[in-house]
Each structure stands twice: as C-alpha cells, then as structure tokens.
Design an enzyme around this catalytic site. Structure first.
Site, PDB file in Angstrom:
ATOM      1  N   GLU A  50       5.221   7.131   4.704  1.00  0.00           N
ATOM      2  CA  GLU A  50       5.330   5.847   5.426  1.00  0.00           C
ATOM      3  C   GLU A  50       6.750   5.447   5.824  1.00  0.00           C
ATOM      4  O   GLU A  50       7.155   4.301   5.618  1.00  0.00           O
ATOM      5  CB  GLU A  50       4.689   4.734   4.588  1.00  0.00           C
ATOM      6  CG  GLU A  50       3.262   5.036   4.193  1.00  0.00           C
ATOM      7  CD  GLU A  50       2.604   3.941   3.356  1.00  0.00           C
ATOM      8  OE1 GLU A  50       3.301   3.017   2.919  1.00  0.00           O
ATOM      9  OE2 GLU A  50       1.378   4.023   3.154  1.00  0.00           O
ATOM     10  N   GLU A  85      -6.084  10.378   2.860  1.00  0.00           N
ATOM     11  CA  GLU A  85      -6.488   9.197   2.064  1.00  0.00           C
ATOM     12  C   GLU A  85      -7.658   8.490   2.728  1.00  0.00           C
ATOM     13  O   GLU A  85      -7.641   7.273   2.931  1.00  0.00           O
ATOM     14  CB  GLU A  85      -5.310   8.218   1.933  1.00  0.00           C
ATOM     15  CG  GLU A  85      -4.031   8.855   1.420  1.00  0.00           C
ATOM     16  CD  GLU A  85      -2.868   7.879   1.245  1.00  0.00           C
ATOM     17  OE1 GLU A  85      -3.090   6.658   1.301  1.00  0.00           O
ATOM     18  OE2 GLU A  85      -1.748   8.352   1.055  1.00  0.00           O
TER      19      GLU A  85
HETATM   20  C1  XIL Z   1      -2.562   2.778  -3.465  1.00  0.00           C
HETATM   21  C2  XIL Z   1      -3.420   2.965  -4.711  1.00  0.00           C
HETATM   22  O1  XIL Z   1      -4.702   3.354  -4.330  1.00  0.00           O
HETATM   23  C3  XIL Z   1      -3.474   1.683  -5.517  1.00  0.00           C
HETATM   24  O2  XIL Z   1      -4.120   1.894  -6.765  1.00  0.00           O
HETATM   25  C4  XIL Z   1      -2.061   1.149  -5.767  1.00  0.00           C
HETATM   26  O3  XIL Z   1      -2.134  -0.106  -6.395  1.00  0.00           O
HETATM   27  C5  XIL Z   1      -1.273   1.027  -4.476  1.00  0.00           C
HETATM   28  O4  XIL Z   1      -1.291   2.271  -3.793  1.00  0.00           O
HETATM   29  N1  XIL Z   1      -1.034   4.521   1.065  1.00  0.00           N
HETATM   30  C6  XIL Z   1      -0.652   5.432   0.118  1.00  0.00           C
HETATM   31  C7  XIL Z   1      -1.244   5.363  -1.244  1.00  0.00           C
HETATM   32  O5  XIL Z   1       0.085   6.371   0.432  1.00  0.00           O
HETATM   33  O6  XIL Z   1      -0.348   5.792  -2.219  1.00  0.00           O
HETATM   34  C8  XIL Z   1      -1.726   3.972  -1.566  1.00  0.00           C
HETATM   35  O7  XIL Z   1      -2.403   4.010  -2.822  1.00  0.00           O
HETATM   36  C9  XIL Z   1      -2.631   3.472  -0.476  1.00  0.00           C
HETATM   37  C10 XIL Z   1      -1.886   3.390   0.834  1.00  0.00           C
END
Ligand code: XIL
Length: 358
Positions: A156, A263
């Site tokens: 990101e 994701e």
């Molecule tokens: C999220 C997790 O799922 C949560 O448990 C945590 O509180 C915050 O992070 N983008 C990403 C992930 O790259 O690492 C994030 O994961 C979701 C958004």
C-alpha cells in the site's frame, strides 16, 4: 443397439458425472482450481486447530498469516521478535504441504512504535531507518527461507489521494521514494528464491491502477528484484467490473510481472476507507438480494480469473468463512459483513457454487 440410444445413454452418463462432480461433498474449493492456480486463505495461529484446521485443509492449498508476520506483531521492540505464532503457521504449512505467502515486510500500518524513533524520542535518520528495515527484512525472510515462496515486500505505498503519487507515510517522509526499492533489494538478499510482490488495494480503479503501474514500471526499469503484483481484491457487490479487472491483470502482466489476488472478499457494502461509527438501521441481515448479487459478482470475477490464468499464480481469500471477517469491524465497528464463500456455519454459499460451476 440403435445409435440414438447409445448417444442418449452417453449424454446421461456425462450429465450425472457433471452433477456428481458438482455436489461431491469431498471436493474442496482448491480441487476445482487444481489446473488453474493455488487457492489460499488468511489465517491466525488460532485457526489452525481442530475443526477449522480440517476445513482449511479441505478447501485451501496456500495460507497467508493475517497479522502474525506484520512488523508490529512480529518485531514489537528493537531487540524482540515474537516467533511463536508465525512459526506455528509455517510449521502447519510444512507439515500439510501448503504454500505460504509472507505478509508483509514493509507497510505503514501495524508498525512498531520504536522503528521511527531514536532512543531519545527524536525522528530517526534516513540511514538508521534503512538499516533497521534491512535488519528486519533479513531476520524475518532468512528465518523462513525455502518455506515461504512469496513475500508481500511493500504494501500500500500509493496514496489514497489521486492528486499525489506515493502515500506520505513515515517511510516516505524519512527515506524518500528509495525505501521501496531498498525493501525489495533486502528481501532478495535474504532469500534469492522467494518471489517478491508489491501489494495494494483498489488496483482496478483506473486512476489508481495508473499510479501503481507507474511505480511498478519505475522499479522494473531500475532493475529492482520484483516479480509480482498483488491485487488485494477487497471488492464488493458494486466493483470491480469485469473489464476493469481484466484490463488490470493484463496491464500489470505486460510488465513481465506475475499477478495474484492476495486478500479477496466481496463486501455486501460499498467500499469505504475511513473508520466510522455504525449509523442507525445500517446493520443488515444477509438478504436474498445480497446473496444473488454476491453470487453473480463472484461468478463474474472468477470467470475473468480463469481466463487470465496464464498471468495468475494464486488467489487468496481474506478469512475463512462469514463466521469471522475483518470486515465485521472495518470500516464500521459492529457492522456484520458476509463477504466470503462459506456462511457462518461453514456451509458453502450460493457464491461457492457459482465459482465452482464451470
Ligand atoms: C487486516 C487484518 O485482517 C485485521 O485483522 C487487522 O486488524 C488489520 O489488518 N490490507 C492488508 C491486510 O494488507 O494486512 C489487512 O489485514 C487488510 C487490508
């Protein structure tokens, strides 16, 4: 026997074979995609026990630690690493022959407080910060060398504001753009075999896609060891369109990069970035209309993913089933979401059948 009878019988056998294939209760999601790409899921150490573990092994052949390898959780103090949970996840994968994607070596969120500060509390210098980044990446990536096949190296880095290029994170403010190339270089030194990814969200939105493309092209042109791009795939009933997704995969692949969906979930609410409070009446049950739209959106997305299989080396879901999703608390605390292929009882949803029927 008459030819029409033979033909009829053959069609009947083929049809029942098709039906059996679809409803075979032993067949996991990963099996439908055996000849396409690995199917992964985000996990915690807790999820790798008992029934949840058995469920994961049935449907998935790749895992990503949801939080355990992020810099804050794994390296909370300068001289302290928490290896218990990440080691347990990697051991589970090795034992069960699952692939592991490491997530994430450099991100602006879930960072430990100490990393940007000297011991007197001042802002750390660029040289020290890059040294810390190198130590961190070397320590973590070397520990799992040969066990983690792909790393999200930088996560990101593009700003949410379309007027800017890079996110004004502490990394950028202290080190300038260079931290990105450096992170990839350190990861490559630590594990030359690992596939190194840049990972981001909203990658299909044309204006963000262009900025990501610009960054990836710069890195490629500079000879930085980067091998892939992760489309996080935090999608919703409302986006992306088929064309947006297809064009995104093709555009990034044209740089010679592999693409993964890292994701994936399909929220039933429109995407929002900022955290906010629940509004009255906003919490909704999972309605028939949502079920239909979600199933259609999943079908559409997977149709594109299958078409683009030559560029795609993995599709990972962010959580196992609707029993628990990070979207239950983000961006709205206490607003239940239903973004995955399995319901709160781990039963396949309509969307599951829509992505496995092809
Ligand atoms: C999220 C997790 O799922 C949560 O448990 C945590 O509180 C915050 O992070 N983008 C990403 C992930 O790259 O690492 C994030 O994961 C979701 C958004």
């Amino acid at each position: 026997m008459k030819r029409s009878v033979v033909l009829g019988a053959t069609i009947l056998i083929l049809c029942s074979f098709q039906i059996a294939k679809q409803i075979d209760p032993e067949k996991g999601l990963k099996n439908y995609y055996n000849s396409y790409f690995p199917i992964g899921v985000a996990v915690s150490g807790q999820s790798l026990k008992g029934q949840e573990a058995a469920f994961i092994l049935k449907h998935f052949n790749s895992i990503t630690p949801e939080n355990a390898m992020k810099m804050g959780p794994i390296h909370p103090l300068q001289n302290t690493y928490n290896w218990t949970e990440p080691d347990a996840i990697v051991d589970f994968a090795v034992k069960n022959k699952l692939k592991v994607r490491g997530h994430a070596l450099c991100w602006h969120e879930q960072t430990p407080k100490w990393i940007f500060k000297t011991n007197t509390g001042a802002v750390v210098s660029k040289d020290s910060l890059l040294n810390r980044l190198r130590d961190h990446i070397h320590t973590v990536a070397k520990r799992y060398k040969g066990k983690i096949y792909a790393w999200d190296v930088v996560n990101e880095a593009i700003d949410d504001n379309p007027a800017n290029f890079l996110r004004p994170s502490e990394w950028l403010k202290i080190c300038g753009e260079e931290y990105i190339a450096r992170a990839f270089q350190y990861a490559h030194e630590a594990d030359p075999e690992a596939q190194l990814f840049y990972n981001d969200y909203n990658t299909e939105r044309p204006e963000k896609r262009e900025r990501i493309y610009k960054l990836l092209k710069q890195l490629k042109d500079q000879g930085v060891p980067i091998h892939g791009v992760g489309l996080q795939g935090h999608w919703s009933l409302f986006e992306p369109s088929k064309t947006e997704l297809q064009e995104t995969i093709q555009k990034f692949a044209s740089l010679g990069l592999k693409v993964q969906i890292t994701e994936m979930d399909v929220s039933v609410y429109p995407w929002e970035k900022e955290r906010r409070k629940l509004r009255p009446g906003e919490q909704q049950p999972y309605t028939k209309a949502m079920e239909e739209k979600q199933s259609a959106k999943y079908a559409e997305i997977f149709e594109v993913l299958r078409q683009e299989r030559a560029s795609l080396t993995g599709v990972t879901f962010w959580n196992v089933s609707d029993r628990y999703s990070w979207l239950d608390t983000y961006p709205v605390e206490g607003r239940k979401n239903y973004p995955l292929l399995f319901d709160q009882e781990y039963k396949p949803k309509k969307a599951f059948w829509s992505v496995t029927k092809f």
